[in-house]
Design a protein around this motif. Structure first.
Motif, PDB file in Angstrom:
ATOM      1  N   TYR A  83       0.828  -1.208   0.000  1.00  0.00           N
ATOM      2  CA  TYR A  83       0.000   0.000   0.000  1.00  0.00           C
ATOM      3  C   TYR A  83       0.862   1.257   0.000  1.00  0.00           C
ATOM      4  O   TYR A  83       0.637   2.182  -0.795  1.00  0.00           O
ATOM      5  CB  TYR A  83      -0.912  -0.023   1.219  1.00  0.00           C
ATOM      6  CG  TYR A  83      -1.844   1.162   1.337  1.00  0.00           C
ATOM      7  CD1 TYR A  83      -2.619   1.581   0.262  1.00  0.00           C
ATOM      8  CD2 TYR A  83      -1.955   1.866   2.541  1.00  0.00           C
ATOM      9  CE1 TYR A  83      -3.472   2.658   0.374  1.00  0.00           C
ATOM     10  CE2 TYR A  83      -2.816   2.947   2.663  1.00  0.00           C
ATOM     11  CZ  TYR A  83      -3.573   3.339   1.571  1.00  0.00           C
ATOM     12  OH  TYR A  83      -4.424   4.417   1.682  1.00  0.00           O
ATOM     13  N   SER A  84       1.856   1.301   0.859  1.00  0.00           N
ATOM     14  CA  SER A  84       2.738   2.468   0.948  1.00  0.00           C
ATOM     15  C   SER A  84       3.496   2.689  -0.361  1.00  0.00           C
ATOM     16  O   SER A  84       3.595   3.819  -0.850  1.00  0.00           O
ATOM     17  CB  SER A  84       3.725   2.284   2.102  1.00  0.00           C
ATOM     18  OG  SER A  84       4.627   3.364   2.160  1.00  0.00           O
ATOM     19  N   THR A  85       4.018   1.627  -0.928  1.00  0.00           N
ATOM     20  CA  THR A  85       4.760   1.730  -2.191  1.00  0.00           C
ATOM     21  C   THR A  85       3.860   2.236  -3.310  1.00  0.00           C
ATOM     22  O   THR A  85       4.264   3.072  -4.134  1.00  0.00           O
ATOM     23  CB  THR A  85       5.352   0.356  -2.564  1.00  0.00           C
ATOM     24  OG1 THR A  85       6.266  -0.055  -1.544  1.00  0.00           O
ATOM     25  CG2 THR A  85       6.071   0.418  -3.896  1.00  0.00           C
ATOM     26  N   THR A  86       2.629   1.752  -3.321  1.00  0.00           N
ATOM     27  CA  THR A  86       1.681   2.190  -4.344  1.00  0.00           C
ATOM     28  C   THR A  86       1.343   3.667  -4.175  1.00  0.00           C
ATOM     29  O   THR A  86       1.311   4.423  -5.159  1.00  0.00           O
ATOM     30  CB  THR A  86       0.388   1.348  -4.263  1.00  0.00           C
ATOM     31  OG1 THR A  86       0.712  -0.036  -4.293  1.00  0.00           O
ATOM     32  CG2 THR A  86      -0.531   1.671  -5.427  1.00  0.00           C
ATOM     33  N   LEU A  87       1.102   4.091  -2.952  1.00  0.00           N
ATOM     34  CA  LEU A  87       0.805   5.502  -2.689  1.00  0.00           C
ATOM     35  C   LEU A  87       1.936   6.419  -3.142  1.00  0.00           C
ATOM     36  O   LEU A  87       1.708   7.433  -3.804  1.00  0.00           O
ATOM     37  CB  LEU A  87       0.561   5.713  -1.192  1.00  0.00           C
ATOM     38  CG  LEU A  87      -0.822   5.399  -0.623  1.00  0.00           C
ATOM     39  CD1 LEU A  87      -0.802   5.540   0.889  1.00  0.00           C
ATOM     40  CD2 LEU A  87      -1.884   6.322  -1.218  1.00  0.00           C
ATOM     41  N   ILE A  88       3.165   6.059  -2.770  1.00  0.00           N
ATOM     42  CA  ILE A  88       4.319   6.908  -3.088  1.00  0.00           C
ATOM     43  C   ILE A  88       4.535   6.989  -4.598  1.00  0.00           C
ATOM     44  O   ILE A  88       4.771   8.077  -5.150  1.00  0.00           O
ATOM     45  CB  ILE A  88       5.587   6.379  -2.387  1.00  0.00           C
ATOM     46  CG1 ILE A  88       5.449   6.529  -0.870  1.00  0.00           C
ATOM     47  CG2 ILE A  88       6.823   7.113  -2.886  1.00  0.00           C
ATOM     48  CD1 ILE A  88       6.558   5.860  -0.083  1.00  0.00           C
ATOM     49  N   SER A  89       4.444   5.862  -5.280  1.00  0.00           N
ATOM     50  CA  SER A  89       4.709   5.858  -6.720  1.00  0.00           C
ATOM     51  C   SER A  89       3.653   6.656  -7.483  1.00  0.00           C
ATOM     52  O   SER A  89       3.992   7.491  -8.341  1.00  0.00           O
ATOM     53  CB  SER A  89       4.768   4.420  -7.241  1.00  0.00           C
ATOM     54  OG  SER A  89       3.559   3.731  -6.975  1.00  0.00           O
ATOM     55  N   VAL A  90       2.383   6.439  -7.169  1.00  0.00           N
ATOM     56  CA  VAL A  90       1.314   7.169  -7.858  1.00  0.00           C
ATOM     57  C   VAL A  90       1.352   8.651  -7.490  1.00  0.00           C
ATOM     58  O   VAL A  90       1.202   9.526  -8.360  1.00  0.00           O
ATOM     59  CB  VAL A  90      -0.063   6.567  -7.526  1.00  0.00           C
ATOM     60  CG1 VAL A  90      -1.189   7.430  -8.104  1.00  0.00           C
ATOM     61  CG2 VAL A  90      -0.168   5.145  -8.066  1.00  0.00           C
ATOM     62  N   GLY A  91       1.569   8.960  -6.222  1.00  0.00           N
ATOM     63  CA  GLY A  91       1.629  10.350  -5.786  1.00  0.00           C
ATOM     64  C   GLY A  91       2.755  11.122  -6.445  1.00  0.00           C
ATOM     65  O   GLY A  91       2.587  12.285  -6.836  1.00  0.00           O
ATOM     66  N   THR A  92       3.923  10.483  -6.589  1.00  0.00           N
ATOM     67  CA  THR A  92       5.072  11.144  -7.220  1.00  0.00           C
ATOM     68  C   THR A  92       4.793  11.455  -8.683  1.00  0.00           C
ATOM     69  O   THR A  92       5.057  12.570  -9.156  1.00  0.00           O
ATOM     70  CB  THR A  92       6.325  10.252  -7.111  1.00  0.00           C
ATOM     71  OG1 THR A  92       6.598   9.996  -5.727  1.00  0.00           O
ATOM     72  CG2 THR A  92       7.523  10.932  -7.753  1.00  0.00           C
ATOM     73  N   VAL A  93       4.255  10.497  -9.405  1.00  0.00           N
ATOM     74  CA  VAL A  93       3.946  10.701 -10.824  1.00  0.00           C
ATOM     75  C   VAL A  93       2.899  11.801 -10.995  1.00  0.00           C
ATOM     76  O   VAL A  93       3.026  12.669 -11.871  1.00  0.00           O
ATOM     77  CB  VAL A  93       3.460   9.378 -11.457  1.00  0.00           C
ATOM     78  CG1 VAL A  93       2.921   9.626 -12.872  1.00  0.00           C
ATOM     79  CG2 VAL A  93       4.583   8.354 -11.502  1.00  0.00           C
ATOM     80  N   ALA A  94       1.882  11.788 -10.146  1.00  0.00           N
ATOM     81  CA  ALA A  94       0.825  12.793 -10.234  1.00  0.00           C
ATOM     82  C   ALA A  94       1.361  14.196  -9.973  1.00  0.00           C
ATOM     83  O   ALA A  94       1.013  15.156 -10.672  1.00  0.00           O
ATOM     84  CB  ALA A  94      -0.287  12.460  -9.240  1.00  0.00           C
ATOM     85  N   ALA A  95       2.228  14.333  -8.981  1.00  0.00           N
ATOM     86  CA  ALA A  95       2.801  15.645  -8.652  1.00  0.00           C
ATOM     87  C   ALA A  95       3.679  16.165  -9.790  1.00  0.00           C
ATOM     88  O   ALA A  95       3.635  17.354 -10.130  1.00  0.00           O
ATOM     89  CB  ALA A  95       3.611  15.542  -7.365  1.00  0.00           C
ATOM     90  N   LEU A  96       4.467  15.293 -10.387  1.00  0.00           N
ATOM     91  CA  LEU A  96       5.316  15.682 -11.520  1.00  0.00           C
ATOM     92  C   LEU A  96       4.472  16.140 -12.706  1.00  0.00           C
ATOM     93  O   LEU A  96       4.805  17.125 -13.381  1.00  0.00           O
ATOM     94  CB  LEU A  96       6.215  14.519 -11.932  1.00  0.00           C
ATOM     95  CG  LEU A  96       7.396  14.216 -11.005  1.00  0.00           C
ATOM     96  CD1 LEU A  96       8.100  12.929 -11.440  1.00  0.00           C
ATOM     97  CD2 LEU A  96       8.384  15.388 -10.997  1.00  0.00           C
ATOM     98  N   PHE A  97       3.368  15.434 -12.947  1.00  0.00           N
ATOM     99  CA  PHE A  97       2.478  15.813 -14.048  1.00  0.00           C
ATOM    100  C   PHE A  97       1.936  17.222 -13.848  1.00  0.00           C
ATOM    101  O   PHE A  97       1.988  18.063 -14.754  1.00  0.00           O
ATOM    102  CB  PHE A  97       1.326  14.818 -14.159  1.00  0.00           C
ATOM    103  CG  PHE A  97       0.193  15.313 -15.013  1.00  0.00           C
ATOM    104  CD1 PHE A  97       0.285  15.281 -16.400  1.00  0.00           C
ATOM    105  CD2 PHE A  97      -0.963  15.827 -14.432  1.00  0.00           C
ATOM    106  CE1 PHE A  97      -0.758  15.755 -17.190  1.00  0.00           C
ATOM    107  CE2 PHE A  97      -2.006  16.299 -15.218  1.00  0.00           C
ATOM    108  CZ  PHE A  97      -1.904  16.265 -16.593  1.00  0.00           C
ATOM    109  N   ALA A  98       1.406  17.499 -12.658  1.00  0.00           N
ATOM    110  CA  ALA A  98       0.838  18.818 -12.383  1.00  0.00           C
ATOM    111  C   ALA A  98       1.889  19.912 -12.533  1.00  0.00           C
ATOM    112  O   ALA A  98       1.617  20.980 -13.105  1.00  0.00           O
ATOM    113  CB  ALA A  98       0.237  18.843 -10.978  1.00  0.00           C
TER     114      ALA A  98
END
Length: 480
Positions: A83-98
């Protein structure tokens, strides 16, 4: 039958919240189409922008929802680390996109046709980035069987969105389509705060080795998801580039508004998926799993066909969900619904390659279907307008559905009750033809009465053959 009952119970919760939520969300359609006339093109802008949002959301989550379910249920993995790994990976990609969209806002907004309104683009970019991150906490709620909390938060988001839209567009008589996007951002931020407990109270850890393994599983799902969402949204993104008339935004708005009426199929499919997906992966080794897949497919098709008849039968009432100047596009409703049914069947067929960890097949099937849809749109939109968009969905999903079934029977054969499914499909087709003809020849009330009788006859057949009342809890006692 125990798992089917669990699916039915969770589907009822997810489905009720989804149906109520979508119904409440439909209140925005008459609001928008009343305040933003078809000629203004305002609803065309909303249709176009949300098509991009749907595609970007799939890219930013890159198949990690399904991957999270799969790896959480593997015996040799720590579910909290997954769960933690999934949160960090998706959150990082989303922040970079924005961040990238904000940095290059001028060229991006100009390319999309919104050079005069770059605020539409950056507001939606931030919103979809937050939404992508929140997909994982919501997946966690599903995995934890917290259907009530999941449904409550989804409904809260929609209710607040409606209230804010009513305040601006109705009470303040607003006409600026940009406020629809600002309100969306506010509601998404509120949802992030409501989910605070789902990403706090534990140690955040990025397991890079685990992430590499998860990505090897998820990337075909990403391709599958991109192809799948393009099947739903590519027509609305491509339309401005291939439609040759000067009323492009008007026509796109009409198509988008009428397609909303057909979205009851998307509600049913989504509700079924929310309940079905965690159970499939949790019980992958159960002996009765095959029978559960087969029966779930049959009941899914039966009830989507019933929903199809309900919408077609009462279309003269449902059309009032949109402004009268959008009614010229109502003929796309049954076509879009047929495409949604095919999409739902394709989703049900998709589990065989997810279970055997061969998600690359899904990428192939969805990719082929997407190519067919794109070809239909590119070739026929210049001549037939949004009708080509509607039929493109049928062609794309139809091809993906058929190819998945054929290949699936080779690698993971299932004995689907095809004769029973065919019977209900043929009867639905006959009822549809009758309803369509009556709608053209009779006045409103006689047509509605006959349509109601046809729907009741179809429902009676379902009860007699596949859902006997004597087997239902509580109610069944009265029929024994």
């Amino acid at each position: 039958m125990g798992k089917l009952q669990t699916i039915a119970k969770d589907t009822a919760i997810y489905g009720l919240s989804s149906i109520i939520g979508r119904f409440l969300n439909y209140l925005l359609v008459p609001l928008y189409t009343a305040q933003l006339s078809a000629a203004s093109g305002g609803y065309g802008v909303i249709t176009n922008m949300y098509a991009y949002v749907a595609l970007i959301l799939v890219i930013l989550t890159f198949g990690m929802e399904t991957t999270y379910f799969r790896f959480t249920n593997k015996t040799h993995t720590d579910s909290q680390v997954v769960y933690s790994t999934t949160l960090i990976s998706v959150g990082t990609v989303a922040a970079l996109f924005a961040a990238l969209v904000i940095l290059f806002i001028k060229p991006i907004s100009s390319l999309m046709g919104y050079g005069d309104h770059p605020e539409y683009v950056w507001v939606m970019a931030i919103t979809v980035a937050i939404d992508a991150f929140l997909c994982i906490p919501f997946a966690h709620l599903r995995q934890q069987k917290k259907a009530i909390k999941f449904a409550s938060l989804k409904l809260l988001n929609i209710i607040v969105s409606i209230l804010l839209n009513v305040i601006y567009f109705a009470w303040m008589d607003g006409k600026d389509v940009g406020y629809a996007f600002y309100i969306n951002l506010v509601c998404t931020a509120m949802l992030a705060l409501c989910l605070l407990t789902e990403y706090t109270g534990f140690r955040w850890k990025l397991d890079t080795k685990l992430l590499r393994t998860m990505l090897s599983y998820s990337w075909p799902i990403l391709v599958l998801g991109i192809a799948g969402i393009l099947n739903q949204t590519a027509d609305k993104m491509l339309f401005p580039y291939f439609y040759e008339g000067s009323d492009m935004k008007t026509q796109l708005g009409i198509y988008g508004a009428c397609s909303k009426i057909a979205m009851i199929m998307a509600m049913i499919t989504q509700a079924f998926r929310f309940a079905y997906e965690p159970i499939v992966f949790a019980g992958v080794k159960d002996k009765d799993q095959h029978q559960m897949y087969e029966q779930a497919m049959k009941y899914f098709i039966i009830f989507t066909l019933l929903a199809f008849l309900l919408v077609v039968g009462y279309l003269d009432i449902l059309k009032h969900l949109i402004g009268e100047d959008y009614w010229t596009g109502l003929r796309v409703v049954p076509i879009v619904m047929a495409a949604e049914i095919m999409m739902g069947i394709y989703f049900n067929l998709s589990f065989w390659y997810k279970i055997i960890d061969k998600t690359i097949w899904g990428a192939w099937f969805s990719g082929i279907g997407c190519v067919v849809l794109l070809a239909v749109n590119i070739i026929f939109v210049p001549k037939y307008g949004y009708m080509a968009c509607a039929w493109g969905g049928v062609a794309g999903y139809g091809v993906a559905m058929i190819t998945s079934y054929i290949v699936g029977q080779k690698y993971y054969p299932l004995n689907y009750p095809l004769k029973e499914i065919a019977l209900y499909t043929i009867l639905t087709a006959i009822a549809f033809v009758v309803m369509t003809q009556l709608r053209e020849k009779l006045s409103l009330w006689p047509s509605l009465i006959i349509n109601t009788l046809l729907i009741l006859a179809f429902l009676a057949l379902i009860i007699k053959r596949d859902l006997p009342l004597s087997k239902l809890p509580v109610i069944g006692k009265k029929f024994k």
